[in-house]
Write a protein that holds these residues in place. Structure first.
Motif, PDB file in Angstrom:
ATOM      1  N   GLU A 377     -60.594  -9.399  49.570  1.00 45.87           N
ATOM      2  CA  GLU A 377     -60.151  -8.021  49.458  1.00 45.87           C
ATOM      3  C   GLU A 377     -61.014  -7.307  48.432  1.00 45.87           C
ATOM      4  O   GLU A 377     -61.187  -7.783  47.313  1.00 45.87           O
ATOM      5  N   THR A 378     -61.554  -6.164  48.822  1.00 41.59           N
ATOM      6  CA  THR A 378     -62.338  -5.376  47.879  1.00 41.59           C
ATOM      7  C   THR A 378     -61.457  -4.309  47.245  1.00 41.59           C
ATOM      8  O   THR A 378     -60.356  -4.025  47.705  1.00 41.59           O
ATOM      9  N   GLY A 379     -61.964  -3.708  46.206  1.00 40.73           N
ATOM     10  CA  GLY A 379     -61.256  -2.632  45.525  1.00 40.73           C
ATOM     11  C   GLY A 379     -62.083  -2.197  44.338  1.00 40.73           C
ATOM     12  O   GLY A 379     -63.216  -2.632  44.150  1.00 40.73           O
ATOM     13  N   VAL A 380     -61.534  -1.324  43.532  1.00 44.12           N
ATOM     14  CA  VAL A 380     -62.215  -0.872  42.328  1.00 44.12           C
ATOM     15  C   VAL A 380     -61.800  -1.763  41.176  1.00 44.12           C
ATOM     16  O   VAL A 380     -60.692  -1.660  40.654  1.00 44.12           O
ATOM     17  N   ARG A 381     -62.680  -2.680  40.803  1.00 44.60           N
ATOM     18  CA  ARG A 381     -62.416  -3.549  39.649  1.00 44.60           C
ATOM     19  C   ARG A 381     -62.805  -2.870  38.351  1.00 44.60           C
ATOM     20  O   ARG A 381     -62.175  -3.080  37.317  1.00 44.60           O
ATOM     21  N   LEU A 382     -63.880  -2.067  38.422  1.00 46.00           N
ATOM     22  CA  LEU A 382     -64.367  -1.346  37.252  1.00 46.00           C
ATOM     23  C   LEU A 382     -64.567   0.111  37.636  1.00 46.00           C
ATOM     24  O   LEU A 382     -65.253   0.410  38.616  1.00 46.00           O
ATOM     25  N   PRO A 383     -63.996   1.046  36.882  1.00 49.96           N
ATOM     26  CA  PRO A 383     -64.295   2.461  37.139  1.00 49.96           C
ATOM     27  C   PRO A 383     -65.747   2.746  36.776  1.00 49.96           C
ATOM     28  O   PRO A 383     -66.413   1.943  36.116  1.00 49.96           O
ATOM     29  N   VAL A 384     -66.249   3.866  37.238  1.00 47.59           N
ATOM     30  CA  VAL A 384     -67.621   4.248  36.889  1.00 47.59           C
ATOM     31  C   VAL A 384     -67.750   4.254  35.363  1.00 47.59           C
ATOM     32  O   VAL A 384     -66.963   4.903  34.666  1.00 47.59           O
ATOM     33  N   PRO A 385     -68.718   3.528  34.819  1.00 42.11           N
ATOM     34  CA  PRO A 385     -68.821   3.421  33.357  1.00 42.11           C
ATOM     35  C   PRO A 385     -69.321   4.702  32.718  1.00 42.11           C
ATOM     36  O   PRO A 385     -70.019   5.512  33.342  1.00 42.11           O
ATOM     37  N   GLY A 386     -68.955   4.881  31.462  1.00 38.79           N
ATOM     38  CA  GLY A 386     -69.542   5.955  30.693  1.00 38.79           C
ATOM     39  C   GLY A 386     -70.991   5.656  30.385  1.00 38.79           C
ATOM     40  O   GLY A 386     -71.467   4.530  30.572  1.00 38.79           O
ATOM     41  N   PRO A 387     -71.735   6.644  29.919  1.00 47.42           N
ATOM     42  CA  PRO A 387     -73.155   6.438  29.618  1.00 47.42           C
ATOM     43  C   PRO A 387     -73.359   5.292  28.623  1.00 47.42           C
ATOM     44  O   PRO A 387     -72.855   5.334  27.505  1.00 47.42           O
ATOM     45  N   GLY A 388     -74.062   4.249  29.056  1.00 45.92           N
ATOM     46  CA  GLY A 388     -74.359   3.127  28.167  1.00 45.92           C
ATOM     47  C   GLY A 388     -73.148   2.371  27.685  1.00 45.92           C
ATOM     48  O   GLY A 388     -73.223   1.657  26.674  1.00 45.92           O
ATOM     49  N   GLU A 389     -72.046   2.459  28.386  1.00 42.96           N
ATOM     50  CA  GLU A 389     -70.767   1.940  27.898  1.00 42.96           C
ATOM     51  C   GLU A 389     -70.812   0.450  27.554  1.00 42.96           C
ATOM     52  O   GLU A 389     -70.155   0.009  26.610  1.00 42.96           O
ATOM     53  N   HIS A 390     -71.575  -0.330  28.301  1.00 45.94           N
ATOM     54  CA  HIS A 390     -71.578  -1.782  28.118  1.00 45.94           C
ATOM     55  C   HIS A 390     -72.886  -2.289  27.507  1.00 45.94           C
ATOM     56  O   HIS A 390     -73.202  -3.471  27.619  1.00 45.94           O
ATOM     57  N   GLY A 391     -73.623  -1.390  26.870  1.00 48.47           N
ATOM     58  CA  GLY A 391     -74.950  -1.750  26.392  1.00 48.47           C
ATOM     59  C   GLY A 391     -74.990  -2.950  25.472  1.00 48.47           C
ATOM     60  O   GLY A 391     -75.784  -3.881  25.668  1.00 48.47           O
ATOM     61  N   ASP A 392     -74.135  -2.970  24.470  1.00 47.14           N
ATOM     62  CA  ASP A 392     -74.177  -4.065  23.506  1.00 47.14           C
ATOM     63  C   ASP A 392     -73.872  -5.404  24.169  1.00 47.14           C
ATOM     64  O   ASP A 392     -74.556  -6.411  23.931  1.00 47.14           O
ATOM     65  N   GLU A 393     -72.833  -5.451  25.003  1.00 52.26           N
ATOM     66  CA  GLU A 393     -72.466  -6.726  25.607  1.00 52.26           C
ATOM     67  C   GLU A 393     -73.530  -7.205  26.590  1.00 52.26           C
ATOM     68  O   GLU A 393     -73.813  -8.406  26.686  1.00 52.26           O
TER      69      GLU A 393
END
Length: 414
Positions: A377-393
């Motif tokens: 089943e597909t779906g939205v697991r992550l909403p559209v990220p903010g600019p550079g939201e996950h950069g550090d990780e």
């Protein structure tokens, strides 16, 4: 607005993040997303929806905009529909330190997708030839306007340009009205779909060989391929197709016909369907009409055939015709506006309006994946990220230390 979650088990809305992704077919694959506009993101959306870890790499802001300048604002309907299920990193690939950080990411990625102009990726030193020695297992996937080589390779291309150059506009629209574009970016979408197929083919090959592959297509190649029988009609029989409006180019009758309330589509071109249609329309005399007994004869007399059918179909409403033709086994259907599409009971059953909780817009819907895979089943697991939201990780996962990440930030590289 649609309120159905569908009944098929696909596209049932916001899913459970990383835990949900781990169960999907493409779980465990890391994708570097360097795409813009629509064709490239269409490819990546397939990979994202089916579980791949998408790292969207965007340039640092330079003009104050918060989207890609083509598909609208980051919170808008277009950007949201294209870029769900991703993480985001801002990275200046033109800066030496940004390029070095990118190479760290590329060294362990499974797939890279880009749709830059051909010279740009070479100028940035991020082309397949630059990355292949670093990561022989990489699947490098590209969409261009006109191909990676050849006299037009350096040109930029967009969907409508390809519609024109690839012949589609010459066969779309009513005869004598001039060229007409299709109402959706058919080349962007089809090129993205085909590139996703190529990526999966290359992944399957990598299972055998241990090596990645450079795969690519273009808007022009896609359009020529999508001409399909109209192209082979020329290649094999020398016939140059023209505009046929709402009529099928070669099958008659197949097209739009009026009813007492609104037009409908009817497809009754085969001998069996034509006979059934004549009886359903209560016009068995048409079966004896000179020249109408064969598809070739009806084709030669298209205008008179269509006029006769229109005269009959105008006498009753669309629902009567659809019920009668369906009972006779004749393909037919209404011509819906977009709101009517999503109110249609079959579309609701299929769950094509996928519920989605947007962090700022609240409860809304996105277009669901049309691919069905039983047990998933597909779906939205992550909403559209903010600019550079996950950069550090993301950079930490690539092995950069906290100090190295801080230095990149102080230099404006991220």
């Amino acid at each position: 607005m649609p309120d159905s979650h569908g009944e098929s088990g696909a596209g049932t809305g916001t899913a459970g993040g990383a835990d949900a992704a781990r169960a999907l077919p493409l779980a465990g694959l890391r994708v570097l997303d360097l795409t813009l506009a629509r064709a490239g993101p269409t490819c990546v959306r397939h990979l994202a929806d089916w579980g791949a870890d998408i790292v969207r790499i965007e340039p640092p802001p330079r003009d104050g905009t918060d989207g890609d300048g083509i598909t609208g604002d980051r919170d808008g309907f277009d950007y949201q529909n294209l870029h769900r299920n991703k993480r985001a990193l801002r990275l200046d690939l033109k800066h030496p330190d940004g390029h070095a950080a990118f190479l760290r990411l590329a060294a362990t990625a499974d797939i890279l997708v880009e749709n830059m102009r051909v010279p740009v990726k070479h100028r940035l030193r991020i082309a397949d030839s630059d990355l292949r020695p670093l990561n022989p297992r990489l699947i490098y996937a590209s969409i261009s306007g006109f191909g990676q080589t050849g006299p037009y390779a350096g040109r930029g291309g967009v969907d409508q340009i390809a519609q024109g150059m690839g012949g589609l506009m010459s066969i779309t629209g009513e005869p004598g009205r001039g060229p007409m574009r299709v109402g959706i970016p058919v080349n962007d979408l089809s090129a993205g779909n085909l590139l996703a197929l190529a990526v999966v083919m290359a992944l399957y090959e990598r299972e055998r060989t241990g090596r990645g592959r450079y795969v690519h297509t273009s808007l022009l190649e896609t359009e020529v391929f999508m001409l399909d029988f109209q192209a082979s009609r020329w290649l094999m029989d020398g016939e140059v197709a023209g505009q046929a409006g709402n009529d099928h180019p070669t099958n008659i009758p197949m097209g739009v016909f009026p009813t007492a309330d609104r037009p409908i589509n009817i497809a009754a071109s085969s001998p069996k369907l034509w006979e059934a249609f004549c009886h359903a329309a209560e016009r068995p005399d048409w079966l004896a009409e000179p020249g109408w007994q064969t598809p070739e004869g009806r084709s030669a007399d298209r205008a008179r055939v269509n006029a006769a059918i229109a005269g009959a179909t105008r006498a009753r409403p669309s629902e009567w015709w659809i019920a009668a033709l369906e009972a006779a086994g004749i393909p037919c259907g209404p011509i819906n506006t977009i709101d009517q599409v999503f109110a249609d009971p079959q579309v609701r059953h299929l769950g094509m309006a996928m519920p989605y909780r947007h962090p700022r817009r609240g409860e809304t819907h996105l277009v669901a994946s049309p691919i069905r895979m039983e047990g998933h089943e597909t779906g939205v697991r992550l909403p559209v990220p903010g600019p550079g939201e996950h950069g550090d990780e993301i950079l930490a996962e690539a092995g950069l230390s906290r100090d190295e990440i801080g230095q990149l930030r102080s230099k404006g590289v991220i």
